[in-house]
Design an enzyme around this catalytic site. Structure first.
Site, PDB file in Angstrom:
ATOM      1  N   LYS A   1       0.393  -1.358  -0.174  1.00  0.00           N
ATOM      2  CA  LYS A   1       0.065  -0.063   0.390  1.00  0.00           C
ATOM      3  C   LYS A   1       0.821   1.095  -0.129  1.00  0.00           C
ATOM      4  O   LYS A   1      -0.105   2.285  -0.418  1.00  0.00           O
ATOM      5  CB  LYS A   1      -1.203   0.080   1.602  1.00  0.00           C
ATOM      6  CG  LYS A   1      -2.041  -1.263   1.028  1.00  0.00           C
ATOM      7  CD  LYS A   1      -3.227  -0.617   1.860  1.00  0.00           C
ATOM      8  CE  LYS A   1      -4.632  -1.408   1.792  1.00  0.00           C
ATOM      9  NZ  LYS A   1      -5.485  -0.858   2.471  1.00  0.00           N
TER      10      LYS A   1
ATOM     11  N   LYS B   1      -4.931 -10.384  -6.495  1.00  0.00           N
ATOM     12  CA  LYS B   1      -6.527 -10.120  -5.852  1.00  0.00           C
ATOM     13  C   LYS B   1      -7.048  -9.550  -6.403  1.00  0.00           C
ATOM     14  O   LYS B   1      -6.420  -8.428  -6.109  1.00  0.00           O
ATOM     15  CB  LYS B   1      -6.102 -10.694  -4.091  1.00  0.00           C
ATOM     16  CG  LYS B   1      -6.149  -8.882  -3.310  1.00  0.00           C
ATOM     17  CD  LYS B   1      -6.116  -8.549  -2.117  1.00  0.00           C
ATOM     18  CE  LYS B   1      -5.398  -7.822  -1.273  1.00  0.00           C
ATOM     19  NZ  LYS B   1      -6.065  -7.568  -0.194  1.00  0.00           N
TER      20      LYS B   1
ATOM     21  N   LYS C   1     -10.785  -3.406  -4.260  1.00  0.00           N
ATOM     22  CA  LYS C   1     -11.882  -2.149  -4.419  1.00  0.00           C
ATOM     23  C   LYS C   1     -10.472  -1.187  -4.722  1.00  0.00           C
ATOM     24  O   LYS C   1     -11.059  -0.328  -4.786  1.00  0.00           O
ATOM     25  CB  LYS C   1     -11.813  -1.719  -2.833  1.00  0.00           C
ATOM     26  CG  LYS C   1     -12.766  -2.386  -2.023  1.00  0.00           C
ATOM     27  CD  LYS C   1     -13.710  -2.544  -0.292  1.00  0.00           C
ATOM     28  CE  LYS C   1     -12.666  -2.780   0.067  1.00  0.00           C
ATOM     29  NZ  LYS C   1     -13.978  -2.535   1.221  1.00  0.00           N
TER      30      LYS C   1
END
Ligand code: TYM
Length: 333
Positions: free
Chosen positions: A112, A195, A198
């Site tokens: 992230k 994966k 969102k």
């Protein structure tokens, strides 16, 4: 006693990965176990920039989506994390237990924060400690999550263990990650090695539980695949991540093993498989979408559910924080 606790970030839509990897298990556990706690991880959501208007709308939308997917607020406790301040209070104490080296190993932070690690918020770095507090504050025994959260829960166990050792107590229960089902890791429709998420900029990479039938059909039709036909033997899907992902999604939705799915489609190409998958997905998702569209209109009801849920959750969280304060040597409140 079993105590089931889990959370989801209220950012963007509930997608098929969340649903098959986690939420379906939440619903099953709620039906078997009294006293499950499910929350919207809004404190986690602001570890990266979130527009306040969007965040508020997304908290309510995600609550509606969870109820549409089967969470029943009369049986389980549903609430936004921020309305139970004990999560943040415990997180501070646990920040003093967790080691920087442990957090440095967290793969999600590396993903992230990307290249700009120095520019990431401290909240993003400390995120797994708050996640540990989320479950330890209720002395959770079972935490139903998808595969991607396993590392965070192992850290929660390490933090609980170190606290218990340092303070010579058995205050914290070690939580078990509960990773179950045929689709604990649903992959992106555009890339079988990433994966479904969102945060993927391409909406074509995921199926949202709010997508209508045409959108679902288009996304599946355009999903990346290979030119081969489907084999009978699941082992022959090795090295074909996109094919395996679609077969896994079909299996999870139909409650069939890979072998059972392949027995029906052996020798067929994706031209035949994809329409069948689209039809099955729409059949399973359409009722959830319909309930969601109704529920989300009723903001007063949603706020009432969340307010009452938070009050119930606080009753359980408060004694743990009091015990922790006493244990670390603070004056009684
Ligand atoms: P979040 O919001 O990313 O995802 C919510 C749940 O969905 C699962 N999931 C998936 N499962 C299978 N395949 C996928 N592609 C997929 N994508 C998401 C996740 O594993 C998760 O179970 N950090 C957490 C939220 C959280 C939490 C907690 C969870 C905060 N505190 C305490 C459990 C306990 C998160 O960001 O999940």
């Amino acid at each position: 006693m079993k105590r089931v606790v889990s959370g989801i970030q209220p950012t963007g839509n509930l997608h098929l990965g969340n649903y098959l990897g986690a939420i379906r298990n939440w619903v099953r556990m709620q039906d078997e176990e009294p006293g499950c706690l499910f929350f919207l991880a809004d404190l986690h959501a602001i570890t990266v920039w979130n527009d306040p208007k969007d965040l508020r709308a997304n908290i309510r939308a995600m609550a509606a989506a969870l109820m549409a997917a089967g969470i029943d607020p009369t049986r389980a406790t549903l609430f936004p994390q921020s309305l139970v301040p004990e999560h943040a209070e415990l997180a501070w104490i646990l920040n003093c237990i967790a080691r920087i080296g442990w957090l440095n190993r967290m793969t999600q932070f590396k993903e992230k924060s990307g290249k700009d690690r120095e520019g990431a918020s401290i909240g993003l770095f400390a995120y797994p400690v708050l996640q540990a507090a989320d479950v330890l504050v209720y002395k959770a025994t079972h935490v139903p999550v998808g595969e991607d959260q396993k590392q965070h829960l192992e850290l929660a166990r390490d933090i609980a263990q170190k606290f218990n050792t340092d303070y010579e107590t058995e205050l914290f229960t070690l939580p078990e990650p509960y990773i179950q089902g045929r689709a604990a890791r649903v992959m992106s429709l555009r890339d079988g090695s990433a994966k479904m998420s969102k945060s993927d900029p391409s909406d074509m990479s995921r199926i949202n539980l709010t997508d209508d039938a045409d959108t679902i059909a288009t996304k599946i039709k355009k999903a990346k695949t290979d030119p081969e036909v489907l084999p009978a033997d699941p082992a022959l899907l090795d090295g074909r991540p996109e094919a395996r992902n679609l077969v896994a999604i079909y299996g999870a939705l139909a409650d069939q093993s890979e072998a059972e799915v392949l027995a029906q489609f052996e020798g067929k190409g994706f031209g035949a498989f994809k329409p069948a998958l689209a039809e099955l997905t729409v059949a399973k998702i359409a009722p959830i979408t319909a309930r969601y569209n109704e529920l989300r209109q009723d903001i007063a009801y949603i706020d009432d559910v969340l307010g009452k849920g938070a009050a119930r959750a606080r009753e359980l969280a408060r004694p743990t924080v009091a015990e922790v304060y006493e244990t670390v040597g603070f004056l009684a409140r």
